[in-house]
Design a protein around this motif. Structure first.
Motif, PDB file in Angstrom:
ATOM      1  N   ILE A  87      59.549  55.560  40.299  1.00 32.05           N
ATOM      2  CA  ILE A  87      58.948  55.287  38.990  1.00 32.05           C
ATOM      3  C   ILE A  87      58.259  56.529  38.458  1.00 32.05           C
ATOM      4  O   ILE A  87      58.414  56.903  37.291  1.00 32.05           O
ATOM      5  CB  ILE A  87      57.962  54.107  39.103  1.00 32.05           C
ATOM      6  CG1 ILE A  87      58.732  52.806  39.355  1.00 32.05           C
ATOM      7  CG2 ILE A  87      57.106  53.993  37.846  1.00 32.05           C
ATOM      8  CD1 ILE A  87      57.863  51.657  39.791  1.00 32.05           C
ATOM      9  N   GLU A  88      57.507  57.211  39.320  1.00 34.47           N
ATOM     10  CA  GLU A  88      56.816  58.424  38.902  1.00 34.47           C
ATOM     11  C   GLU A  88      57.797  59.547  38.597  1.00 34.47           C
ATOM     12  O   GLU A  88      57.593  60.326  37.667  1.00 34.47           O
ATOM     13  CB  GLU A  88      55.838  58.856  39.997  1.00 34.47           C
ATOM     14  CG  GLU A  88      54.599  57.980  40.087  1.00 34.47           C
ATOM     15  CD  GLU A  88      53.813  57.971  38.776  1.00 34.47           C
ATOM     16  OE1 GLU A  88      53.304  59.043  38.380  1.00 34.47           O
ATOM     17  OE2 GLU A  88      53.724  56.908  38.142  1.00 34.47           O
ATOM     18  N   SER A  89      58.880  59.633  39.366  1.00 38.77           N
ATOM     19  CA  SER A  89      59.874  60.676  39.127  1.00 38.77           C
ATOM     20  C   SER A  89      60.585  60.474  37.789  1.00 38.77           C
ATOM     21  O   SER A  89      60.830  61.441  37.062  1.00 38.77           O
ATOM     22  CB  SER A  89      60.901  60.695  40.268  1.00 38.77           C
ATOM     23  OG  SER A  89      60.301  61.089  41.475  1.00 38.77           O
ATOM     24  N   PHE A  90      60.918  59.228  37.457  1.00 37.22           N
ATOM     25  CA  PHE A  90      61.562  58.961  36.172  1.00 37.22           C
ATOM     26  C   PHE A  90      60.613  59.265  35.021  1.00 37.22           C
ATOM     27  O   PHE A  90      61.025  59.783  33.986  1.00 37.22           O
ATOM     28  CB  PHE A  90      62.030  57.503  36.107  1.00 37.22           C
ATOM     29  CG  PHE A  90      63.430  57.293  36.621  1.00 37.22           C
ATOM     30  CD1 PHE A  90      64.487  57.149  35.749  1.00 37.22           C
ATOM     31  CD2 PHE A  90      63.684  57.244  37.982  1.00 37.22           C
ATOM     32  CE1 PHE A  90      65.784  56.957  36.213  1.00 37.22           C
ATOM     33  CE2 PHE A  90      64.968  57.051  38.466  1.00 37.22           C
ATOM     34  CZ  PHE A  90      66.026  56.914  37.579  1.00 37.22           C
ATOM     35  N   ARG A  91      59.341  58.958  35.187  1.00 35.28           N
ATOM     36  CA  ARG A  91      58.371  59.263  34.133  1.00 35.28           C
ATOM     37  C   ARG A  91      58.244  60.779  33.975  1.00 35.28           C
ATOM     38  O   ARG A  91      58.170  61.296  32.851  1.00 35.28           O
ATOM     39  CB  ARG A  91      57.016  58.650  34.474  1.00 35.28           C
ATOM     40  CG  ARG A  91      56.005  58.774  33.341  1.00 35.28           C
ATOM     41  CD  ARG A  91      54.665  58.180  33.718  1.00 35.28           C
ATOM     42  NE  ARG A  91      54.769  56.774  34.056  1.00 35.28           N
ATOM     43  CZ  ARG A  91      53.725  56.040  34.446  1.00 35.28           C
ATOM     44  NH1 ARG A  91      52.527  56.583  34.552  1.00 35.28           N
ATOM     45  NH2 ARG A  91      53.884  54.767  34.734  1.00 35.28           N
ATOM     46  N   ALA A  92      58.213  61.487  35.101  1.00 36.42           N
ATOM     47  CA  ALA A  92      58.138  62.945  35.043  1.00 36.42           C
ATOM     48  C   ALA A  92      59.371  63.532  34.361  1.00 36.42           C
ATOM     49  O   ALA A  92      59.282  64.558  33.676  1.00 36.42           O
ATOM     50  CB  ALA A  92      57.992  63.512  36.450  1.00 36.42           C
ATOM     51  N   HIS A  93      60.509  62.883  34.533  1.00 38.65           N
ATOM     52  CA  HIS A  93      61.740  63.362  33.891  1.00 38.65           C
ATOM     53  C   HIS A  93      61.614  63.345  32.380  1.00 38.65           C
ATOM     54  O   HIS A  93      62.167  64.216  31.695  1.00 38.65           O
ATOM     55  CB  HIS A  93      62.920  62.495  34.337  1.00 38.65           C
ATOM     56  CG  HIS A  93      64.176  62.756  33.582  1.00 38.65           C
ATOM     57  ND1 HIS A  93      64.835  63.971  33.610  1.00 38.65           N
ATOM     58  CD2 HIS A  93      64.911  61.959  32.753  1.00 38.65           C
ATOM     59  CE1 HIS A  93      65.913  63.911  32.842  1.00 38.65           C
ATOM     60  NE2 HIS A  93      65.980  62.699  32.310  1.00 38.65           N
ATOM     61  N   HIS A  94      60.887  62.376  31.827  1.00 41.30           N
ATOM     62  CA  HIS A  94      60.682  62.357  30.383  1.00 41.30           C
ATOM     63  C   HIS A  94      59.845  63.539  29.942  1.00 41.30           C
ATOM     64  O   HIS A  94      60.024  64.059  28.831  1.00 41.30           O
ATOM     65  CB  HIS A  94      60.004  61.044  29.959  1.00 41.30           C
ATOM     66  CG  HIS A  94      60.963  59.909  29.800  1.00 41.30           C
ATOM     67  ND1 HIS A  94      61.632  59.656  28.633  1.00 41.30           N
ATOM     68  CD2 HIS A  94      61.390  58.968  30.681  1.00 41.30           C
ATOM     69  CE1 HIS A  94      62.417  58.609  28.785  1.00 41.30           C
ATOM     70  NE2 HIS A  94      62.296  58.170  30.024  1.00 41.30           N
ATOM     71  N   GLN A  95      58.943  63.990  30.780  1.00 45.79           N
ATOM     72  CA  GLN A  95      58.098  65.129  30.435  1.00 45.79           C
ATOM     73  C   GLN A  95      58.834  66.451  30.583  1.00 45.79           C
ATOM     74  O   GLN A  95      58.578  67.396  29.847  1.00 45.79           O
ATOM     75  CB  GLN A  95      56.848  65.123  31.320  1.00 45.79           C
ATOM     76  CG  GLN A  95      55.966  63.894  31.128  1.00 45.79           C
ATOM     77  CD  GLN A  95      54.834  63.815  32.135  1.00 45.79           C
ATOM     78  OE1 GLN A  95      54.960  64.310  33.260  1.00 45.79           O
ATOM     79  NE2 GLN A  95      53.735  63.206  31.736  1.00 45.79           N
ATOM     80  N   HIS A  96      59.740  66.515  31.542  1.00 48.83           N
ATOM     81  CA  HIS A  96      60.487  67.739  31.826  1.00 48.83           C
ATOM     82  C   HIS A  96      61.979  67.400  31.980  1.00 48.83           C
ATOM     83  O   HIS A  96      62.508  67.407  33.085  1.00 48.83           O
ATOM     84  CB  HIS A  96      59.968  68.397  33.103  1.00 48.83           C
ATOM     85  CG  HIS A  96      58.497  68.663  33.088  1.00 48.83           C
ATOM     86  ND1 HIS A  96      57.936  69.701  32.384  1.00 48.83           N
ATOM     87  CD2 HIS A  96      57.465  67.998  33.679  1.00 48.83           C
ATOM     88  CE1 HIS A  96      56.620  69.686  32.557  1.00 48.83           C
ATOM     89  NE2 HIS A  96      56.321  68.658  33.334  1.00 48.83           N
TER      90      HIS A  96
END
Length: 253
Positions: A101-110
């Protein structure tokens, strides 16, 4: 490197210059190899059972072909539902899926960070799931049609994040065969995914081919699921909130 570490690295790209940070570990490679082997066993066993059986006609091969197409289609649908779920629900504290979940959210940022990671580093988690779920079926099943379906479904599902990464990769950097598959609509291309990275960030979730995106979005299937979940358990999806730093890209593709 765990998915939590990957999330930390992605969120600190401004301070990460060492390319080794994006390299897969031997453990990642082992899981990736196990997943690929598992898929190949499903496919090989399917074909060998057919070859060793009674003379097969066009109907058998038609069944196998239809099973493969169904596996491909359901893998795309499954990738979209999974992507929608981790984008909208849970947190880093969620059991099992918290780091994803955190990795997918980070993907939106980068968004472009995923293109810098080794394939095994992206796919090892899904490869582990495929190995654990499919390998026992390979041992006990002797149905060639089902095994053919399983090979395509598991293989496309496992590689969905790589297809996703290729969709973020500049065309000039893509291998020719990948560009050809994108042009044919067989795997996800940027033009079918770009809307997912634009406000309100609540569409185009499927990452195998994106073939289900139009139906899911136009018929508001996932929105209906969000409303149903809110009425039943009272949890709002993140896509209902105003776009904030969790969704806004900090780096550009």
């Amino acid at each position: 490197m765990s998915e939590t570490m990957l999330h930390h690295k992605i969120n600190n790209l401004s301070t990460v210059d060492d390319e080794s940070w994006y390299k897969a570990t031997w453990a990642h490679r082992a899981w990736f190899a196990a997943g690929c082997t598992t898929v190949l066993i499903s496919l090989a066993k399917s074909l060998l059972i057919i070859a060793a059986g009674e003379p097969t006609g066009a109907w058998t091969w038609l069944q196998l072909t239809l099973a493969a197409v169904l596996g491909y289609l359901l893998a795309d649908l499954g990738s979209g539902i999974f992507h929608w779920a981790v984008d909208n629900y849970g947190s880093s504290e969620t059991p099992v899926f918290g780091s994803q979940i955190e990795s997918f959210r980070a993907h939106h940022q980068h968004p472009s960070a995923i293109t810098k990671c080794d394939t095994a580093g992206i796919l090892y988690t899904l490869a582990g799931v495929v190995t654990a779920a499919v390998l026992p079926i390979n041992v006990f099943s002797s149905d060639p049609i089902f095994l053919g379906f399983l090979a395509v479904f598991a293989g496309c599902g496992m590689f969905s994040l790589k297809f996703h990464a290729w969709a973020h990769t500049p065309r000039r950097k893509l291998p020719p065969f990948v560009a050809a598959l994108q042009d044919a609509g067989i795997i996800l291309r940027w033009s079918h995914h770009t809307a997912h990275h634009r406000p309100p960030y609540n569409s185009h979730y499927c990452t195998v081919s994106g073939i289900w995106n139009r139906a899911l979005d136009e018929w508001k299937v996932l929105v209906a699921m969000e409303v149903a979940l809110f009425r039943v358990i009272g949890v709002r999806p993140r896509s209902w909130a105003e776009p904030n730093s969790d969704w806004t890209p900090m780096t550009q593709d």
